[in-house]
Design a protein around this motif. Structure first.
Motif, PDB file in Angstrom:
ATOM      1  N   ILE A 256      10.476 140.264 110.702  1.00 36.38           N
ATOM      2  CA  ILE A 256       9.873 140.142 112.031  1.00 36.38           C
ATOM      3  C   ILE A 256       8.841 139.018 112.049  1.00 36.38           C
ATOM      4  CG2 ILE A 256       8.549 141.297 113.836  1.00 36.38           C
ATOM      5  CD1 ILE A 256      11.377 142.310 113.567  1.00 36.38           C
ATOM      6  N   ALA A 257       7.993 138.971 111.016  1.00 36.63           N
ATOM      7  CA  ALA A 257       6.994 137.901 110.951  1.00 36.63           C
ATOM      8  C   ALA A 257       7.669 136.539 110.847  1.00 36.63           C
ATOM      9  CB  ALA A 257       6.066 138.130 109.756  1.00 36.63           C
ATOM     10  N   ASN A 258       8.779 136.474 110.121  1.00 40.70           N
ATOM     11  CA  ASN A 258       9.518 135.224 109.987  1.00 40.70           C
ATOM     12  C   ASN A 258      10.082 134.791 111.343  1.00 40.70           C
ATOM     13  OD1 ASN A 258      12.172 133.627 109.409  1.00 40.70           O
ATOM     14  ND2 ASN A 258      11.050 133.545 107.469  1.00 40.70           N
ATOM     15  N   GLN A 259      10.582 135.749 112.105  1.00 39.87           N
ATOM     16  CA  GLN A 259      11.094 135.452 113.442  1.00 39.87           C
ATOM     17  C   GLN A 259       9.997 134.905 114.352  1.00 39.87           C
ATOM     18  OE1 GLN A 259      13.294 138.595 115.372  1.00 39.87           O
ATOM     19  NE2 GLN A 259      14.265 139.201 113.460  1.00 39.87           N
ATOM     20  N   ILE A 260       8.837 135.548 114.332  1.00 39.97           N
ATOM     21  CA  ILE A 260       7.737 135.118 115.203  1.00 39.97           C
ATOM     22  C   ILE A 260       7.304 133.703 114.828  1.00 39.97           C
ATOM     23  CG2 ILE A 260       5.329 135.548 115.828  1.00 39.97           C
ATOM     24  CD1 ILE A 260       5.914 138.545 115.487  1.00 39.97           C
ATOM     25  N   ALA A 261       7.209 133.434 113.517  1.00 39.43           N
ATOM     26  CA  ALA A 261       6.835 132.086 113.074  1.00 39.43           C
ATOM     27  C   ALA A 261       7.859 131.065 113.553  1.00 39.43           C
ATOM     28  CB  ALA A 261       6.709 132.051 111.550  1.00 39.43           C
ATOM     29  N   PHE A 262       9.138 131.406 113.439  1.00 38.44           N
ATOM     30  CA  PHE A 262      10.187 130.494 113.887  1.00 38.44           C
ATOM     31  C   PHE A 262      10.064 130.217 115.373  1.00 38.44           C
ATOM     32  CE2 PHE A 262      14.322 129.786 115.832  1.00 38.44           C
ATOM     33  CZ  PHE A 262      14.832 128.749 115.082  1.00 38.44           C
ATOM     34  N   TRP A 263       9.749 131.251 116.168  1.00 40.67           N
ATOM     35  CA  TRP A 263       9.758 131.071 117.623  1.00 40.67           C
ATOM     36  C   TRP A 263       8.518 130.368 118.165  1.00 40.67           C
ATOM     37  CZ3 TRP A 263      13.311 130.331 120.883  1.00 40.67           C
ATOM     38  CH2 TRP A 263      14.576 130.842 120.630  1.00 40.67           C
ATOM     39  N   ILE A 264       7.506 130.137 117.313  1.00 38.18           N
ATOM     40  CA  ILE A 264       6.447 129.214 117.726  1.00 38.18           C
ATOM     41  C   ILE A 264       7.078 127.861 118.022  1.00 38.18           C
ATOM     42  CG2 ILE A 264       4.392 127.957 116.935  1.00 38.18           C
ATOM     43  CD1 ILE A 264       3.632 130.448 115.330  1.00 38.18           C
ATOM     44  N   PHE A 265       8.039 127.495 117.175  1.00 33.97           N
ATOM     45  CA  PHE A 265       8.836 126.298 117.423  1.00 33.97           C
ATOM     46  C   PHE A 265       9.866 126.545 118.528  1.00 33.97           C
ATOM     47  CE2 PHE A 265      13.194 124.930 116.475  1.00 33.97           C
ATOM     48  CZ  PHE A 265      13.101 123.571 116.687  1.00 33.97           C
ATOM     49  N   GLY A 266      10.467 127.729 118.516  1.00 34.26           N
ATOM     50  CA  GLY A 266      11.599 128.011 119.384  1.00 34.26           C
ATOM     51  C   GLY A 266      11.310 127.847 120.859  1.00 34.26           C
ATOM     52  N   HIS A 267      10.078 128.141 121.287  1.00 36.25           N
ATOM     53  CA  HIS A 267       9.771 127.863 122.697  1.00 36.25           C
ATOM     54  C   HIS A 267       9.164 126.475 122.871  1.00 36.25           C
ATOM     55  CE1 HIS A 267       8.991 128.545 126.911  1.00 36.25           C
ATOM     56  NE2 HIS A 267       7.870 127.897 126.712  1.00 36.25           N
ATOM     57  N   ALA A 268       8.314 126.074 121.939  1.00 34.25           N
ATOM     58  CA  ALA A 268       7.685 124.757 122.068  1.00 34.25           C
ATOM     59  C   ALA A 268       8.731 123.657 122.131  1.00 34.25           C
ATOM     60  CB  ALA A 268       6.732 124.521 120.893  1.00 34.25           C
ATOM     61  N   VAL A 269       9.905 123.878 121.487  1.00 39.07           N
ATOM     62  CA  VAL A 269      10.937 122.843 121.462  1.00 39.07           C
ATOM     63  C   VAL A 269      11.438 122.537 122.872  1.00 39.07           C
ATOM     64  CG1 VAL A 269      12.914 124.396 121.149  1.00 39.07           C
ATOM     65  CG2 VAL A 269      12.994 122.077 120.214  1.00 39.07           C
ATOM     66  N   VAL A 270      11.364 123.526 123.769  1.00 40.08           N
ATOM     67  CA  VAL A 270      11.772 123.277 125.159  1.00 40.08           C
ATOM     68  C   VAL A 270      10.879 122.197 125.766  1.00 40.08           C
ATOM     69  CG1 VAL A 270      12.020 124.300 127.451  1.00 40.08           C
ATOM     70  CG2 VAL A 270      12.631 125.626 125.421  1.00 40.08           C
ATOM     71  N   TYR A 271       9.588 122.289 125.517  1.00 41.02           N
ATOM     72  CA  TYR A 271       8.652 121.315 126.070  1.00 41.02           C
ATOM     73  C   TYR A 271       8.637 120.028 125.274  1.00 41.02           C
ATOM     74  CZ  TYR A 271       7.219 124.818 129.335  1.00 41.02           C
ATOM     75  OH  TYR A 271       7.234 125.725 130.353  1.00 41.02           O
ATOM     76  N   MET A 272       8.940 120.108 123.968  1.00 42.57           N
ATOM     77  CA  MET A 272       9.085 118.873 123.190  1.00 42.57           C
ATOM     78  C   MET A 272      10.175 117.999 123.802  1.00 42.57           C
ATOM     79  SD  MET A 272       9.145 120.370 119.338  1.00 42.57           S
ATOM     80  CE  MET A 272       8.000 121.639 118.797  1.00 42.57           C
ATOM     81  N   ALA A 273      11.251 118.634 124.247  1.00 46.86           N
ATOM     82  CA  ALA A 273      12.373 117.892 124.821  1.00 46.86           C
ATOM     83  C   ALA A 273      12.137 117.533 126.278  1.00 46.86           C
ATOM     84  CB  ALA A 273      13.658 118.706 124.681  1.00 46.86           C
ATOM     85  N   TRP A 274      11.451 118.428 127.032  1.00 49.62           N
ATOM     86  CA  TRP A 274      11.326 118.206 128.477  1.00 49.62           C
ATOM     87  C   TRP A 274      10.149 117.306 128.853  1.00 49.62           C
ATOM     88  CZ3 TRP A 274       7.857 120.692 132.235  1.00 49.62           C
ATOM     89  CH2 TRP A 274       8.163 120.329 133.555  1.00 49.62           C
ATOM     90  N   LEU A 275       9.033 117.418 128.175  1.00 52.15           N
ATOM     91  CA  LEU A 275       7.855 116.649 128.570  1.00 52.15           C
ATOM     92  C   LEU A 275       8.047 115.136 128.454  1.00 52.15           C
ATOM     93  CD1 LEU A 275       4.928 118.921 127.340  1.00 52.15           C
ATOM     94  CD2 LEU A 275       5.657 118.452 129.682  1.00 52.15           C
ATOM     95  N   PRO A 276       8.885 114.620 127.537  1.00 52.57           N
ATOM     96  CA  PRO A 276       9.201 113.193 127.637  1.00 52.57           C
ATOM     97  C   PRO A 276       9.837 112.827 128.973  1.00 52.57           C
ATOM     98  CG  PRO A 276       9.788 114.010 125.478  1.00 52.57           C
ATOM     99  CD  PRO A 276       9.400 115.210 126.287  1.00 52.57           C
TER     100      PRO A 276
END
Length: 593
Positions: A234-254
């Protein structure tokens, strides 16, 4: 032109170092992107063949590997690499800097493209149950970790996870290189940076903050693979999803940065509120990285934590509202020509709003309970990618490539074929995904119920994908011909804004060579003005008639037990159209709006 000349033209080897490294990133990014498109087409073929004929032409491993490789190649190899390339180019050129520490960026560039190879091979045999050669068949998925001994029966080579770590290394090495050059610029300039450059810096910071969680998860996975440490899933999943949602904005904000650059330029007006743009950039950075758990609403976590994540997710809509109000006010009243750059910019503006609305619904716990892990979620982020992100990237590339190469686009007609084909195909694909999600089809569902409305949605998505991919192939061929045979672009002494408008004028619809004279209706303007009011009342009456007629298919439906009955769609379509026409017609006819 010989092979050597083609290579020189393709990679711009006769230009300065910045242009060479950026062109190298763009070329390899496009190659990975095209490979990812092939992967996605394989997935669409598998799902369409099953739903239509009950046949699976590919093995399950090939199918799931296709999904994962599509995500990895198109997100990391293509989108991430192209985003960094664009930011690097404009950071150096607009800030008028001499690049330093070139070795660092060269190293990052090499590591990223090696990482793409490691994620899919080469083969390294591991003695473990379930191991096979399709590394990527573990699936790039939130049910991490998959493929680790003692934590999964499906085990893969550690090279898969090492590939992820090399991708993490690219983000930080290239990110540090870019931030370092912003630091150098800060010592030379006295005024504030333009808003697009503010967004570029914010995006790189967003990448490095957002990758913190997945980097931890990747290192943790490797250590667990080696048996050095244990693993809290579970902790591994949560750590992964810090990236998992931020990646949406990494791609969209450009794409947002591109709109801040292009809309004022194309409208020939200053940004409505410079301060609002800067505040929005800060808010995006604050609220884009701390909402990973809204992808884990169905995981057994404290309810209060989930509600907090819902509130923080709504908070990220604030800078979005600010941004689109700011850009709308900037463009309002402007006389803008219809060219390829304008067309893609407008598509990205409208598409981002559409995709953003579906994102708000995903973030609502009650709604997420209905659509969680369904194709609705896939439809949401594909709408963001295909209708928000890619169009703005294309708008930038349509002027950036001539700026870098000194060549005009080879075919204006091909550019317009690319735009219309891509737009139509992407819309059809996304509608198909959304319909599948509302029908309850889970994401990555290889086998689905073979009932008419699901078959229709699968085929609609596949047809849309093929149309969009063929249009993208037209763009790629146009790009190659431009690099090899494009006419010289006279851009000496032009500012960035002047160059954008120069390229935009060349790509104007009137220069495409399409003739619409056969279907044009020429009207006398003065006569139309006199009859306009009567015309609006006529539209209102026609709308009222449609409302009345809409009752006919509703009556014919009967008990409405068949959710795919076309008469139901005829009823709601006629009713909706009638309401729109009667409302607008009456209000305009009465001169109230």
């Amino acid at each position: 032109m010989g092979l050597k000349d083609i290579i020189v033209a393709l990679f711009q080897l006769d230009k300065d170092w910045t242009t060479r490294i950026v062109m190298g990133m763009l070329v390899l990014g496009v190659i990975w992107g095209l490979l990812g498109v092939i992967d996605s087409l394989m997935v669409r073929i598998q799902e369409t063949m099953w739903s239509t004929y009950g046949v699976l032409p590919f093995t399950p491993q090939e199918y799931y590997a296709g999904i994962t490789l599509h995500a990895e190649r198109d997100l990391f190899g293509f989108a991430q690499q192209v985003i960094y390339a664009i930011i690097i180019y404009f950071t150096i050129k607009l800030l008028n800097l001499q690049p330093r520490a070139k070795w660092l960026l060269n190293l990052a560039f090499v590591l990223l493209n090696i990482s793409m190879m490691f994620m899919e091979g080469p083969i390294l045999i591991v003695t473990a149950q379930g191991f096979d050669n399709y590394f990527s068949a573990t699936s790039w998925y939130y049910l991490s970790p998959i493929g680790i001994p003692n934590y999964s029966l499906y085990v893969v080579s550690p090279l898969f996870f090492i590939g992820w770590i090399l991708n993490d290394a690219f983000v930080y090495l290239a990110g540090i290189w870019i931030v370092y050059h912003y630091y150098l610029a800060s010592k030379q300039i006295k005024e504030k940076l333009p808003v697009p450059l503010v967004f570029f810096l914010m995006i790189i910071l967003l990448f490095m903050i957002g990758y913190s969680g997945v980097t931890v998860a990747d290192v943790w996975d490797i250590l667990a693979f080696a048996g050095v440490v244990g693993l809290n899933v579970i902790a591994n999943q949560i750590a992964f999803w810090i990236f998992g949602h931020a990646v949406v904005y990494m791609a969209w904000l450009p794409a947002v940065a591109a709109m801040y650059l292009l809309i004022p330029t194309l409208a020939n007006k200053p940004l409505y509120s410079d301060k609002m743009g800067r505040v929005a950039a800060v808010l995006y950075l604050i609220f884009s990285n701390n909402i990973p758990i809204h992808h884990l609403y169905m995981v057994n976590l404290p309810v209060a934590l989930k509600v907090l994540q819902e509130i923080l997710t709504y908070a990220v809509t604030v800078p979005t509202f600010m941004t689109f109000l700011n850009l709308w006010a900037t463009a309002k009243g402007a006389n803008v020509s219809w060219n390829v750059i304008t067309a893609f910019t407008a598509t990205g503006f409208a598409g981002s709003i559409l995709a953003g609305v579906t994102g708000i619904s995903n973030a609502t716990i009650s709604f997420d309970a209905v659509v969680h892990n369904t194709m609705w979620v896939v439809g949401h982020f594909h709408a963001m990618i295909l209708l928000g992100i890619v169009p703005e990237a294309m708008a930038v590339l349509y002027f950036m490539l001539p700026m870098m190469t000194g060549r005009s686009w080879y075919s204006i007609k091909a550019a317009w074929v690319h735009f219309w084909g891509y737009l139509i195909g992407s819309v059809l694909l996304d509608i198909g995904f959304e319909l599948l999600g509302l029908d309850g089809i889970l994401r990555r569902a290889e086998i689905v119920p073979r009932v008419p409305y699901i078959i229709d949605a699968e085929n609609l998505a596949t047809v849309g994908a093929i149309i969009a991919e063929l249009a993208t192939l037209v763009w790629f061929l146009n790009l190659v011909m431009t690099l090899v045979k494009g006419r010289a672009l006279k851009a000496e002494g032009l500012s960035l804004g002047q160059l954008i408008n120069t390229v935009a004028m060349q790509l104007d619809w009137s220069n495409a060579g399409f003739s619409l004279r056969g279907i044009e209706i020429k009207l006398n303007h003065s006569r139309l003005s006199k009859k306009a009011i009567a015309g609006w009342w006529g539209i209102a009456i026609f709308g009222a008639i449609l409302i009345i007629i809409s009752a006919i298919p509703l009556v014919l439906v009967g008990d409405a037990s068949n959710p795919a009955d076309p008469l139901e769609w005829a009823w709601i379509s006629l009713l909706t159209l009638g309401i729109i026409l009667s409302a607008i017609g009456a209000l305009k006819g009465a001169k109230t709006v």
